[in-house]
Design a protein around this motif. Structure first.
Motif, PDB file in Angstrom:
ATOM      1  N   UNK A  79      -3.891  50.802  92.799  1.00  0.00           N
ATOM      2  CA  UNK A  79      -5.104  51.605  92.946  1.00  0.00           C
ATOM      3  C   UNK A  79      -6.203  51.126  91.998  1.00  0.00           C
ATOM      4  N   UNK A  80      -5.817  50.651  90.817  1.00  0.00           N
ATOM      5  CA  UNK A  80      -6.810  50.121  89.874  1.00  0.00           C
ATOM      6  C   UNK A  80      -7.504  48.892  90.435  1.00  0.00           C
ATOM      7  N   UNK A 126      -5.479  50.981  99.018  1.00  0.00           N
ATOM      8  CA  UNK A 126      -5.837  51.964 100.043  1.00  0.00           C
ATOM      9  C   UNK A 126      -5.859  53.392  99.475  1.00  0.00           C
ATOM     10  N   UNK A 127      -6.412  54.282 100.258  1.00  0.00           N
ATOM     11  CA  UNK A 127      -6.586  55.665  99.806  1.00  0.00           C
ATOM     12  C   UNK A 127      -5.255  56.318  99.423  1.00  0.00           C
ATOM     13  N   UNK A 128      -4.206  56.090 100.202  1.00  0.00           N
ATOM     14  CA  UNK A 128      -2.919  56.733  99.904  1.00  0.00           C
ATOM     15  C   UNK A 128      -2.368  56.247  98.573  1.00  0.00           C
ATOM     16  N   UNK A 137      -1.387  58.659  95.396  1.00  0.00           N
ATOM     17  CA  UNK A 137      -0.100  58.589  94.701  1.00  0.00           C
ATOM     18  C   UNK A 137      -0.324  58.278  93.221  1.00  0.00           C
ATOM     19  N   UNK A 138      -1.277  57.403  92.917  1.00  0.00           N
ATOM     20  CA  UNK A 138      -1.581  57.070  91.532  1.00  0.00           C
ATOM     21  C   UNK A 138      -2.095  58.290  90.778  1.00  0.00           C
TER      22      UNK A 138
END
Length: 64
Positions: free
Chosen positions: A23-24, A28-30, A34-35
């Motif tokens: 995510x950093x 993707x959005x999911x 989760x992050x």
């Protein structure tokens, strides 16, 4: 049975860390969701650990 449970928890931890890493870097959005959940859970656990340590320190000081 305990080993299976611990392996499941370990898999969730590794997956959460991987999602934070991804995510950093614009995953993707999911993965960002989760992050966020992983980081929030980490902060909650860290806060509860500090409270527990503080409670132990204050009670042990009264014994002197």
């Amino acid at each position: 049975m305990i080993v299976v449970l611990l392996l499941g928890v370990l898999a969730l931890l590794i997956g959460g860390c991987a999602c934070v890493f991804w995510a950093e870097r614009g995953g993707p959005r999911w993965a960002r969701v989760v992050a966020t959940v992983t980081l929030t859970a980490s902060e909650l656990l860290r806060g509860s650990d500090k409270k527990r340590r503080w409670g132990q320190n204050s009670s042990s000081q009264g014994d002197d």
